[in-house]
Design a protein around this motif. Sequence first.
Motif, PDB file in Angstrom:
ATOM      1  N   GLU A  73       0.816  -1.224   0.000  1.00 19.32           N
ATOM      2  CA  GLU A  73       0.000   0.000   0.000  1.00 19.32           C
ATOM      3  C   GLU A  73       0.847   1.269   0.000  1.00 19.32           C
ATOM      4  OE1 GLU A  73      -2.991  -0.127   3.021  1.00 19.32           O
ATOM      5  OE2 GLU A  73      -3.764   1.866   2.560  1.00 19.32           O
ATOM      6  N   ASN A  74       1.938   1.268   0.751  1.00 19.13           N
ATOM      7  CA  ASN A  74       2.771   2.476   0.851  1.00 19.13           C
ATOM      8  C   ASN A  74       4.276   2.218   0.801  1.00 19.13           C
ATOM      9  OD1 ASN A  74       0.780   4.655   1.274  1.00 19.13           O
ATOM     10  ND2 ASN A  74       0.241   3.463   3.099  1.00 19.13           N
ATOM     11  N   HIS A 110       3.782  -0.726  -6.473  1.00 14.86           N
ATOM     12  CA  HIS A 110       3.073   0.564  -6.491  1.00 14.86           C
ATOM     13  C   HIS A 110       3.887   1.569  -5.697  1.00 14.86           C
ATOM     14  CE1 HIS A 110      -0.464   3.221  -6.391  1.00 14.86           C
ATOM     15  NE2 HIS A 110      -0.232   3.386  -5.116  1.00 14.86           N
ATOM     16  N   ASN A 158       1.745   6.955 -12.091  1.00 15.96           N
ATOM     17  CA  ASN A 158       0.451   6.990 -11.409  1.00 15.96           C
ATOM     18  C   ASN A 158      -0.130   8.410 -11.519  1.00 15.96           C
ATOM     19  OD1 ASN A 158      -1.556   5.779  -9.738  1.00 15.96           O
ATOM     20  ND2 ASN A 158      -0.602   6.578  -7.871  1.00 15.96           N
ATOM     21  N   GLU A 159      -1.383   8.490 -11.928  1.00 20.01           N
ATOM     22  CA  GLU A 159      -2.138   9.754 -11.902  1.00 20.01           C
ATOM     23  C   GLU A 159      -1.418  10.919 -12.588  1.00 20.01           C
ATOM     24  OE1 GLU A 159      -3.197  10.472  -7.795  1.00 20.01           O
ATOM     25  OE2 GLU A 159      -4.357   8.625  -7.652  1.00 20.01           O
ATOM     26  N   GLN A 235      -8.152   2.677 -11.100  1.00 21.20           N
ATOM     27  CA  GLN A 235      -8.149   2.626  -9.627  1.00 21.20           C
ATOM     28  C   GLN A 235      -9.532   2.292  -9.088  1.00 21.20           C
ATOM     29  OE1 GLN A 235      -6.562   6.158  -7.823  1.00 21.20           O
ATOM     30  NE2 GLN A 235      -4.581   5.985  -8.812  1.00 21.20           N
ATOM     31  N   HIS A 237     -11.921   4.180  -7.041  1.00 21.40           N
ATOM     32  CA  HIS A 237     -12.379   4.498  -5.676  1.00 21.40           C
ATOM     33  C   HIS A 237     -13.799   5.023  -5.828  1.00 21.40           C
ATOM     34  CE1 HIS A 237      -8.480   3.824  -3.881  1.00 21.40           C
ATOM     35  NE2 HIS A 237      -7.942   4.504  -4.877  1.00 21.40           N
ATOM     36  N   TRP A 310      -8.804  -2.020  -2.386  1.00 24.50           N
ATOM     37  CA  TRP A 310      -7.813  -1.150  -1.727  1.00 24.50           C
ATOM     38  C   TRP A 310      -7.937  -1.214  -0.210  1.00 24.50           C
ATOM     39  CZ3 TRP A 310      -3.539  -0.094  -3.908  1.00 24.50           C
ATOM     40  CH2 TRP A 310      -2.663   0.834  -3.344  1.00 24.50           C
TER      41      TRP A 310
HETATM   42  C1  XIL Z   1      -3.142   5.795  -0.083  1.00 22.78           C
HETATM   43  C2  XIL Z   1      -2.891   4.816   1.048  1.00 22.78           C
HETATM   44  O1  XIL Z   1      -3.945   3.883   1.103  1.00 22.78           O
HETATM   45  C3  XIL Z   1      -2.780   5.568   2.360  1.00 22.78           C
HETATM   46  O2  XIL Z   1      -2.382   4.675   3.408  1.00 22.78           O
HETATM   47  C4  XIL Z   1      -1.760   6.697   2.242  1.00 22.78           C
HETATM   48  O3  XIL Z   1      -1.763   7.459   3.432  1.00 22.78           O
HETATM   49  C5  XIL Z   1      -2.056   7.585   1.052  1.00 22.78           C
HETATM   50  O4  XIL Z   1      -2.148   6.796  -0.128  1.00 22.78           O
HETATM   51  N1  XIL Z   1      -4.426   6.447  -5.028  1.00 22.78           N
HETATM   52  C6  XIL Z   1      -3.257   5.727  -4.954  1.00 22.78           C
HETATM   53  C7  XIL Z   1      -2.844   5.135  -3.662  1.00 22.78           C
HETATM   54  O5  XIL Z   1      -2.634   5.474  -5.995  1.00 22.78           O
HETATM   55  O6  XIL Z   1      -1.446   5.079  -3.509  1.00 22.78           O
HETATM   56  C8  XIL Z   1      -3.438   5.849  -2.474  1.00 22.78           C
HETATM   57  O7  XIL Z   1      -3.120   5.100  -1.309  1.00 22.78           O
HETATM   58  C9  XIL Z   1      -4.935   6.000  -2.639  1.00 22.78           C
HETATM   59  C10 XIL Z   1      -5.242   6.814  -3.890  1.00 22.78           C
END
Ligand code: XIL
Length: 348
Positions: A73-74, A110, A158-159, A235, A237, A310
């Motif tokens: 995740e990070n 990632h 990314n983005e 992604q 979300h 996620w």
């Molecule tokens: C988020 C993580 O889930 C968090 O723990 C962190 O504080 C910030 O980043 N898009 C992405 C991810 O590509 O890396 C992000 O993850 C969420 C949005």
Amino acid sequence: MSRFLSTLLVLGLILSFSASQLCSNALAKGRTLRQVATSKHFLIGSAGSIWKFTPDGSYQNTLSTQFNMLTPENELKWFATEPQQGKFDFYWGDKIVAFAQQNNMRIHGHTLVWFDSLPAWVKNGTFTRDELIAVMKNHIQTVVSHYKGKIQEWDVVNEAIEHHGNGLRDNIFLRVIGPEYIAMAFQFAHEADPDAVLFYNDFGTENWPIKSDFQYNLLKGLLKQGVPVNAVGLQMHEYSDNPIPVDRYRKELQRLGSLGLRVGVTEFDASSKEPQKNPLAMRLGVQAQTYANAVSACRAVSACKSFTIWGVNDKTTHQSDLAPVIFDANNQPKPAYTSVLRTVLRSK
Ligand code: XIL
């Protein structure tokens, strides 16, 4: 809606979900989501973080028994891997990668180049164009080489597109290097590991025509120039009170696949903006349907090979106040778990 009708609706949702849960559990023959997905040659992933592992092992156990792919995740973001210029730190990255390897999980790396999660030395750096190209090259190649043979796929960029899709997003790479930084990043990653599947990853393209057209044209242009981009990540979300336009999302997966790219849903979650407004059973039901729609469109498109959620559970996900994932705060499966399991199970 009258109180009577809404009570009926809630009861109906509870009954239908309990019934379908029983039915899916029977169909799955006690198999976990991971086992069902693996039997379909489908990658079902979760974002997992070593920083969220629990002493009782419950977080890790959910991760390894329910998912066959893991996205750190990070731990692999620039701030973590190169906190100071030229001083790489793979301590945490190595731990989460080792966990995935021990559990025979595929790893989705990632992320290499992103405007966010940059250490200050990059974000506020005063580099010339050549210097920043060298910094980016060294970062990408050191990280990718370190995990060569262990990490099978990477979000390279990314983005890079502006929030709603009106052009490229402003960031230090665009400002100092120019739009070519995207092609360069893929080239550098490919040189470091020619076998890795290289992703462009972004959000909103399931929803917004301007952004999805911009992304489609960007990728088409990169491919035409021979840039080694192999895959695209959506992604996703989502907010379950704002339904995904399922038809346009499926068509988007198809047209990206028709460019010859692998497609993946890379960061799915479905939050509720007003978590307390509707009765719990209703919210869980709507969320389960949102998950089912998203998974089923991916399963219907041959290029779509993976679906990553996620976060492992509602307690540790980055939107923990909005209960967006398929396990609750105690790692118990929610109706959305059953709907994902059932959708994968019934897909061809
Ligand atoms: C988020 C993580 O889930 C968090 O723990 C962190 O504080 C910030 O980043 N898009 C992405 C991810 O590509 O890396 C992000 O993850 C969420 C949005």
